[in-house]
Design a protein around this motif. Structure first.
Motif, PDB file in Angstrom:
ATOM      1  N   THR A 370       0.893  -1.302  -0.059  1.00 46.67           N
ATOM      2  CA  THR A 370      -0.071   0.084   0.054  1.00 46.67           C
ATOM      3  C   THR A 370       0.767   1.150   0.030  1.00 46.67           C
ATOM      4  O   THR A 370       2.087   1.304   0.145  1.00 46.67           O
ATOM      5  CB  THR A 370      -0.898   0.030   1.191  1.00 46.67           C
ATOM      6  N   PRO A 371       0.368   2.311  -0.046  1.00 42.73           N
ATOM      7  CA  PRO A 371       1.052   3.647  -0.063  1.00 42.73           C
ATOM      8  C   PRO A 371       1.657   3.617   1.287  1.00 42.73           C
ATOM      9  O   PRO A 371       2.563   4.616   1.608  1.00 42.73           O
ATOM     10  CB  PRO A 371       0.069   4.711  -0.024  1.00 42.73           C
ATOM     11  N   ALA A 372       1.051   2.805   2.213  1.00 47.46           N
ATOM     12  CA  ALA A 372       1.646   3.076   3.626  1.00 47.46           C
ATOM     13  C   ALA A 372       3.263   2.269   3.748  1.00 47.46           C
ATOM     14  O   ALA A 372       3.686   2.337   4.876  1.00 47.46           O
ATOM     15  CB  ALA A 372       0.649   2.751   4.580  1.00 47.46           C
ATOM     16  N   ALA A 373       3.487   1.466   2.749  1.00 46.59           N
ATOM     17  CA  ALA A 373       4.376   0.429   2.931  1.00 46.59           C
ATOM     18  C   ALA A 373       5.742   1.339   3.090  1.00 46.59           C
ATOM     19  O   ALA A 373       5.961   2.375   2.645  1.00 46.59           O
ATOM     20  CB  ALA A 373       4.556  -0.438   1.527  1.00 46.59           C
ATOM     21  N   GLY A 374       6.411   1.061   4.344  1.00 46.35           N
ATOM     22  CA  GLY A 374       7.747   1.848   4.230  1.00 46.35           C
ATOM     23  C   GLY A 374       7.374   2.843   5.432  1.00 46.35           C
ATOM     24  O   GLY A 374       8.336   4.099   5.564  1.00 46.35           O
ATOM     25  N   THR A 375       6.182   3.161   5.941  1.00 44.56           N
ATOM     26  CA  THR A 375       5.863   4.050   7.088  1.00 44.56           C
ATOM     27  C   THR A 375       6.769   3.874   8.331  1.00 44.56           C
ATOM     28  O   THR A 375       7.296   2.833   8.484  1.00 44.56           O
ATOM     29  CB  THR A 375       4.688   4.002   7.703  1.00 44.56           C
TER      30      THR A 375
END
Lengths: 387, 259
Positions: A370-375
């Motif tokens: 998801t866009p959240a990967a690497g948060t």
């Protein structure tokens, strides 16, 4: 496989590996099969084992299975630990007792009074709930205990309760050999009914609201859940069933005394059974009752000292808190999950052996990030469906 | 121009702390409004008062023409105001999809599903809508996972998603960009813009000035519980009162833990 797992059984509630559809179906079949076997054993038990002592244990066990399932339906789902359900148990017993005396009912008709006992207990639960459910956690626990003492005192002191003489049930002219069976089967019906109801609620919108309240009540209210109404309904259902079981208990035991119908040990035992098996799960509390009640009965006849059973209860409470804080079912489910993941890992080693492979079928493995990967790792890292 | 959300001289004190002191703000329908101010200026308290988590000592809150002062949180949500929290609050032991269904109360009430309370949670329409929203925010891949397994950023997205389940007229976001990495911040900003184009009004509390100034049509500055100035971002940026509120003087520098 559908997106949601609202229909997840008790085991999934603890978070298991998201199995492929085939294994899922097999697991469901196994579960249903086991359930059928258990039910079959429960139905034929008093026909096979006719020793009156053991059938008496069986009745006691059924009473507790029903009681703990009813308790869990409120406390387990909402997270509100009620230690005053003896109020409803006793109210049911006294209601049924007083009505039997009043109407001079004979024989097996008496069981028809149980729903009435349950209804009165549920009605009692409404005002109590309106008061107690305004507060949370420790305060709620203390208030429910206070209710309990008020009701026990009333049973001692009100004119119609028979005071410390209590209420005696009529003698039943049933044959001694299968005397316990009617009680057993009524108990079984109530227990199975309560478990079925719990299962239906777990999968329903109503149940989801209860679980949301358990996780974050204020947030649930902020999302439109009418929290007070939902809690109160669960409390009344739970209290009502406890009342029916109290009525059954009165017929079976033959006498209700203020200190036995409104018994603090009832609440402790029910809570311990639920914690032992797995608080808030469907199968856990039932399992806890099936283990604990026969054990207590067995201790009761093995040791002549009457306090051994109480001591064992206390020791077990400590042991559960120390070693199984989440109960048998959640801990067991986690163990099975770990084992399955280990199995899956052995079968198909990870690509390149770099990242630890996610279990097959888990969201993390099968779907793009998801866009959240690497948060930033401020929160718990996602581990897919495994916990 | 009509104000969709309006607070009229709202006051609230906690003991000796005057968290809100006659705060009057207006959010125009269809806009993205920003609410900024130093720590302890009463931004979150204002959110709490609007959404029913705190009662006001004085003043009124209006949604359109409807007075919603001191309405309970569930009533406020049903009336059409959704909100997120500064620290994310998701139902950790429910799955992401179940989180979405909890918030679908309002939508399902219209479908007559309330008649049978034991009906299975989440009808097909609800699940379809939930899936769409999760696709929109990019976390549909986690629909079956327990919410507690999500990362902090994903939880923020889940909060935004489930608030949208009831199709609120206005969404109050409490620090949507707080503690979130840069890629995700721009994703969140894009999503807010897209939703706004489809008709959702926003009121945003945020400390990230680039985020606020880039996104909002109108920014209100709150200081000591009072709205000191309100206007378009370029005006706010240069207003001396804003600098004063943020930099202040040495004795103003006590952070009160209500912000």
């Amino acid at each position: 496989m559908s997106q949601g797992t609202v229909n997840a059984g008790p085991a999934q509630a603890g978070g298991t590996v998201q199995a492929p559809a085939g294994r899922d179906r097999r697991a469901t079949a196994i579960r249903l099969g086991l359930l059928g076997v258990l039910l079959f054993i429960a139905v034929i038990f008093p026909l096979v084992i006719t020793n009156a002592l053991y059938t008496q244990f069986a009745v006691d066990t059924m009473i507790y299975v029903g009681a703990v399932a009813a308790w869990n339906l409120f406390s387990g789902y909402t997270g509100y630990i009620a230690l005053g359900h003896a109020v409803f148990f006793g109210t049911g017993a006294y209601t049924v007792g007083l009505l039997t005396k009043q109407w001079k009912l004979p024989g097996g008709d008496i069981f028809a009074l149980l729903p009435l006992g349950g209804l009165v207990a549920a009605l009692v639960a409404v005002p109590l709930g309106l008061i107690a459910l305004r507060v949370r956690r420790h305060t709620f626990v203390v208030i429910t205990i206070a209710f309990f003492f008020i009701f026990q005192l009333m049973a001692f002191n009100l004119s119609f309760t028979g005071g410390n003489q209590g209420l005696s049930s009529p003698f039943f002219l049933w044959s001694a050999s299968d005397y316990n069976n009617p009680f057993y089967y009524v108990g079984l019906i109530i227990a199975v009914g309560t478990i079925t109801l719990s299962w239906l609620i777990r999968n329903s919108r109503f149940g989801l609201q209860l679980l949301a309240i358990r996780d974050d009540e204020d947030r649930a209210q902020g999302l439109g859940v009418r929290t007070m109404k939902v809690k109160l309904i669960a409390y009344a259902i739970s209290g009502g069933i406890s009342g029916m079981i109290g009525g059954l208990w009165w017929f079976f035991i033959g006498q209700a005394l203020p200190e036995t119908a409104f018994n603090p040990l009832f609440d402790l035992t029910v809570a311990l059974m639920a914690f032992l098996g797995g608080f808030g799960t469907l199968a856990g509390p039932v399992l806890g009752a099936l283990i604990l009640e026969p054990l207590q009965q067995w201790i009761g006849i093995t040791f002549t000292n009457g306090y051994v059973s109480d001591i064992v209860l206390g020791v077990l409470f400590l042991a559960v808190i120390l070693f199984l804080p989440r109960g048998i079912v959640p801990t067991g489910a986690e163990f099975v999950t770990k084992w399955r993941v280990a199995q899956a890992r052995r079968r198909e080693p990870g690509p390149g052996g770099s990242a630890p492979p996610a279990p097959p079928g888990s969201p993390a493995a099968s779907r793009t990030s998801t866009p959240a990967a690497g948060t930033p790792s401020t929160g718990t890292p996602s581990t897919g469906g495994v916990r | 121009m009509t104000a969709l959300l309006r607070t009229d001289a709202v006051s609230k004190s906690f003991g000796g702390v005057q968290a809100l002191d006659g705060a009057t703000i207006e959010v125009e329908e269809g806009s993205i409004a920003g609410l900024i101010g130093p720590n302890g200026s009463g931004k979150t308290t204002l959110f709490n008062v609007i959404t029913g988590y705190e009662t006001v000592d004085g003043g009124d809150v209006y949604l359109g023409d409807q007075r919603i002062t001191n309405a309970a949180p569930d009533k406020v949500f049903s009336a059409g105001i959704g909100r997120t929290f500064q620290l994310t609050r998701v139902f950790s032991r429910l799955t992401v999809m179940e989180n979405m269904i909890v918030a679908a109360q309002h939508a399902e009430r219209g479908q007559g599903r309330l008649r049978n309370p034991l009906a299975r949670a989440g009808g097909p329409a609800t699940r379809r809508r939930a899936t769409e929203l999760l696709e929109f925010t990019g976390i549909v891949g986690h629909a079956g996972a327990l919410a507690e397994t999500l990362s902090y950023g994903q939880r923020k997205l889940l909060e935004l998603s489930y608030v949208l389940m009831a199709e609120p007229a206005i969404v109050l976001l409490d620090e949507p960009a707080g503690g979130v990495n840069l890629t995700l911040i721009s994703t969140i900003a894009d999503r807010i813009r897209e939703l706004n184009q489809r008709g959702t009004t926003f009121l945003i509390v945020e400390h990230n000035m680039d985020f606020v100034m880039g996104l909002c049509d109108q920014v209100t500055v709150l200081d000591y519980g009072t709205a000191v100035v309100s206007g378009p971002p370029d005006v706010i940026r240069t207003d001396p009162r804003v600098l004063d509120a943020y930099l202040g003087t040495a004795e103003d520098d006590d952070d009160i833990a209500v912000g």
